[in-house]
Design a protein around this motif. Structure first.
Motif, short mmCIF file in Angstrom:
data_model
loop_
_atom_site.label_atom_id
_atom_site.label_comp_id
_atom_site.label_asym_id
_atom_site.label_seq_id
_atom_site.Cartn_x
_atom_site.Cartn_y
_atom_site.Cartn_z
N LEU A 39 86.95 28.15 54.54
CA LEU A 39 86.43 26.89 55.08
C LEU A 39 87.14 25.67 54.51
O LEU A 39 86.99 24.56 55.03
N LEU A 42 89.10 23.81 57.02
CA LEU A 42 88.34 23.06 58.03
C LEU A 42 87.98 21.68 57.50
O LEU A 42 87.98 20.70 58.24
N ASN A 44 88.26 18.22 55.22
CA ASN A 44 89.27 17.29 54.73
C ASN A 44 89.22 17.28 53.20
O ASN A 44 88.24 16.81 52.60
N ASN A 47 88.80 13.84 51.51
CA ASN A 47 87.43 13.33 51.46
C ASN A 47 86.57 14.12 50.47
O ASN A 47 85.57 13.61 49.97
N ALA A 56 78.59 11.29 52.99
CA ALA A 56 78.29 11.29 54.43
C ALA A 56 77.27 12.37 54.76
O ALA A 56 76.30 12.13 55.48
N SER A 60 73.41 11.60 55.87
CA SER A 60 72.92 11.95 57.21
C SER A 60 71.66 12.81 57.12
O SER A 60 70.74 12.65 57.91
N LYS A 87 82.67 14.56 65.99
CA LYS A 87 83.60 14.90 64.91
C LYS A 87 83.67 16.42 64.77
O LYS A 87 84.75 17.01 64.68
N HIS A 88 82.49 17.07 64.74
CA HIS A 88 82.46 18.54 64.64
C HIS A 88 83.24 19.18 65.79
O HIS A 88 84.02 20.11 65.58
N LEU A 91 86.86 19.41 65.59
CA LEU A 91 87.35 20.33 64.56
C LEU A 91 87.01 21.79 64.89
O LEU A 91 87.35 22.70 64.13
N VAL A 93 83.88 23.16 65.05
CA VAL A 93 82.73 23.71 64.29
C VAL A 93 81.92 24.61 65.24
O VAL A 93 81.69 24.26 66.39
N GLN A 97 78.50 28.98 61.99
CA GLN A 97 78.80 28.36 60.69
C GLN A 97 77.60 27.58 60.14
O GLN A 97 77.54 27.30 58.94
N TYR A 98 76.65 27.24 61.02
CA TYR A 98 75.45 26.53 60.54
C TYR A 98 74.62 27.40 59.59
O TYR A 98 73.91 26.91 58.73
N GLY A 395 86.98 7.22 58.96
CA GLY A 395 86.67 8.12 57.85
C GLY A 395 85.23 8.51 58.08
O GLY A 395 84.66 8.14 59.12
C1 HEM Z 1 72.83 20.24 59.95
C2 HEM Z 1 74.06 20.54 59.52
C3 HEM Z 1 75.17 19.54 59.36
C4 HEM Z 1 75.12 18.19 59.13
C5 HEM Z 1 73.89 17.32 58.96
C6 HEM Z 1 76.48 17.70 59.05
C7 HEM Z 1 76.82 16.39 58.83
C8 HEM Z 1 78.11 15.90 58.85
C9 HEM Z 1 78.48 14.52 58.70
C10 HEM Z 1 77.50 13.37 58.47
C11 HEM Z 1 79.81 14.44 58.79
C12 HEM Z 1 80.67 13.15 58.71
C13 HEM Z 1 80.81 12.63 60.13
C14 HEM Z 1 81.60 11.34 60.18
O1 HEM Z 1 82.83 11.42 60.21
O2 HEM Z 1 81.01 10.26 60.19
C15 HEM Z 1 80.32 15.77 58.99
C16 HEM Z 1 81.66 16.09 59.10
C17 HEM Z 1 82.11 17.38 59.07
N1 HEM Z 1 81.36 18.52 59.16
FE1 HEM Z 1 79.36 18.64 59.26
N2 HEM Z 1 77.33 18.76 59.23
C18 HEM Z 1 76.58 19.89 59.41
C19 HEM Z 1 77.06 21.16 59.65
C20 HEM Z 1 78.38 21.51 59.59
C21 HEM Z 1 78.88 22.86 59.75
C22 HEM Z 1 78.05 24.08 60.06
C23 HEM Z 1 80.23 22.80 59.57
C24 HEM Z 1 81.21 23.95 59.60
C25 HEM Z 1 81.32 24.77 58.58
C26 HEM Z 1 80.58 21.42 59.34
C27 HEM Z 1 81.86 20.93 59.15
C28 HEM Z 1 82.20 19.60 59.09
C29 HEM Z 1 83.56 19.13 58.93
C30 HEM Z 1 84.80 20.01 58.79
C31 HEM Z 1 83.50 17.73 58.93
C32 HEM Z 1 84.67 16.76 58.74
C33 HEM Z 1 84.88 16.63 57.25
C34 HEM Z 1 85.80 15.54 56.83
O3 HEM Z 1 86.43 14.87 57.68
O4 HEM Z 1 85.88 15.34 55.64
N3 HEM Z 1 79.44 20.67 59.36
N4 HEM Z 1 79.26 16.64 59.03
#
Ligand code: HEM
Ligand SMILES: Cc1cc2nc3c(=O)[nH]c(=O)nc-3n(C[C@H](O)[C@H](O)[C@H](O)COP(=O)(O)OP(=O)(O)OC[C@H]3O[C@@H](n4cnc5c(N)ncnc54)[C@H](O)[C@@H]3O)c2cc1C
Length: 403
Positions: A39, A42, A44, A47, A56, A60, A87-88, A91, A93, A97-98, A395
């Motif tokens: 992972l 996947l 960043n 960040n 973040a 959230s 965003k997800h 990428l 997602v 994966q949840y 970001g």
């Molecule tokens: C309820 C579950 C989840 C919540 C609340 C959540 C929340 C977030 C938030 C707030 C962001 C930043 C969005 C932005 O750019 O403003 C984000 C980005 C991201 N999430 Fe999730 N996420 C969840 C589940 C997942 C899952 C299951 C995966 C996959 C394994 C995942 C992978 C990612 C990735 C790769 C990013 C971008 C990271 C980055 O740019 O640094 N997320 N998510």
């Protein structure tokens, strides 16, 4: 809806979870990456290192819990859900994966809060997590379907057909599909994720706005992020600017992003800073082609004329519009570079009070978060209502500290 006994527990434990949010997500990422090293690609890793993604995610989840248990939560929930889902989706997602994220996130809550996490507290926060996850999975499924995108293979091959220097440290790459397919449908303001394999073998993705498109090509405009002695150079932007040239292949996701131009007739005010000009440039380019009569005020702040990207593109598109005005503020005014520049240019920082805001404008902003907070305050003082102000963050959006 959260069940009523769980709502009570979440209300009571919310302050503790909020207070330890970034510690919890720090524990979460460490444990999850140890168990699932695949992972790392996947997420960043920049960040991860600078802590933004931790803030973040924590922000959230706390905002969502607040939304569930308090009447007046401070964060617009639909906006947050939509931003994360886009965003997800960019990428790839996937629903399964949840389960992984949920497991390590709830374990981290238990580890950080210790004995306070009774089985009841665990069950209550598990319900919060899965309510959030279910909403995100549904929204992402809809986005994948609309984009005709298979989340198990989110990237398509493209080829660079032109590389152009735009400004200091900034290039544009014009790309054409390399798989015989078509340029996917998109809206001005949307971005793609670009996936690259870095020299150290790590695969990483970043988002880049489509700064201009034609029937056959898309253009991205990339500013190289330089380290400042304490922080390293940006991984992907440095790679793209230093190593990618005409003829090279790149992998791009389908376009996503919910900060997009509407189809209204109302006047548009576009406020940008630095490389945040890319969505505004795409919107102006699009309007010049399809709705050249729309009133547009383009306001831009940059360090100097040398760092001002897409200036010629915006000026050329604007010259094809009936009611287009451009105002630019430079921190360092380089007089020579401005000779013959018809756009209104000032030195210093944007003064919102000096903007000739047309009545009933819709405003789109893009730039650093503190910049946008300051502009938003000025706009509100000038009588622009909150629902007419839209913004893009280059970001993770932090969902705390408000605006
Ligand atoms: C309820 C579950 C989840 C919540 C609340 C959540 C929340 C977030 C938030 C707030 C962001 C930043 C969005 C932005 O750019 O403003 C984000 C980005 C991201 N999430 Fe999730 N996420 C969840 C589940 C997942 C899952 C299951 C995966 C996959 C394994 C995942 C992978 C990612 C990735 C790769 C990013 C971008 C990271 C980055 O740019 O640094 N997320 N998510
Ligand atoms: C929706 C959206 C649209 C975007 N559109 C554009 C666009 O059109 N054009 C554009 O140029 N960019 C755009 N971006 C930004 C882009 O996605 C990247 O974030 C940017 O290029 C930086 O990526 P990077 O890999 O070079 O930097 P990263 O390697 O991700 O580093 C990011 C920051 O973290 C710091 N950092 C990294 N490691 C550490 C460490 N160990 N300790 C402390 N700090 C560290 C770096 O110094 C840097 O300041 C957009 C972003 C989003 C979310």
């Amino acid at each position: 809806m959260l069940s009523s006994d769980h709502a009570e527990i979440v209300r009571a434990t919310l302050p503790a979870v909020a207070a330890h949010g970034t510690r919890i997500t720090g524990e979460f990422y460490a444990a999850m990456f140890a168990a699932h090293p695949e992972l790392r690609n996947l997420f960043n890793q920049g960040n991860q290192a600078n802590g933004e993604q931790r803030r973040a995610l924590a922000g959230s989840v706390v905002a969502f819990a607040e939304h569930l248990v308090t009447a007046d939560s401070t964060v617009p929930f639909q906006q947050m859900l939509s931003r994360i889902a886009h965003k997800h989706a960019s990428l790839g997602v996937r629903p399964e994966q949840y389960t992984i994220v949920g497991r390590y996130l709830l374990d981290a809550v238990a580890k950080v809060l210790g004995d306070a996490v009774t089985p009841e507290v665990h069950a209550a926060w598990s319900e919060v997590y899965w309510l959030f996850a279910t909403l995100l999975v549904a929204e992402e499924a809809r986005l994948y379907q609309d984009a005709m995108c298979d989340p198990t293979a989110p990237y398509r091959p493209w080829r660079v057909v032109e590389r152009r220097d735009e400004a200091q440290d900034t290039i544009s790459l014009v790309l054409a599909p390399a798989d015989g397919g078509e340029v996917p449908s998109h809206r001005p303001g949307q971005y793609v994720s670009v996936a690259v394999t870095l020299p150290d073998g790590l695969r990483q993705s970043r988002q880049y706005t489509l700064s201009r498109t034609t029937d056959d090509t898309v253009q991205i405009t990339v500013r190289r992020v330089r380290g400042d002695g304490r922080t390293p150079d940006g991984a992907v932007s440095t790679f793209l600017v230093a190593h990618v040239s005409t003829g090279d292949g790149l992998e791009l996701s389908a376009p996503f992003g919910d900060v997009v131009m509407d189809d209204e007739e109302s006047p548009l005010v576009l406020v940008s800073a630095g490389i945040g000009i890319t969505p505004a440039a795409a919107m102006i380019d699009h309007l010049a082609a399809v709705r050249p009569g729309r009133t547009v005020l383009a306001v831009h702040a940059d360090r100097s004329p040398r760092t001002h990207a897409l200036r010629d593109q915006v000026a050329a598109a604007g010259s094809n519009m009936a009611d287009f005005r451009q105002m630019t503020w430079y921190e360092e005014l380089d007089g020579a570079a401005l000779e013959g520049d018809a756009a209104m240019v000032r030195s210093g920082r944007i003064e919102v009070a000096a903007l000739p805001l047309p009545p009933k404008s819709r405003v789109f902003m893009c730039g650093p978060i503190p910049f946008m907070r300051e502009i938003r305050r000025g706009l509100i003082r000038a009588g622009v209502t909150d629902e007419r102000i839209h913004y893009e963050v280059f970001g993770p959006d932090l969902w705390n500290g408000g605006g």
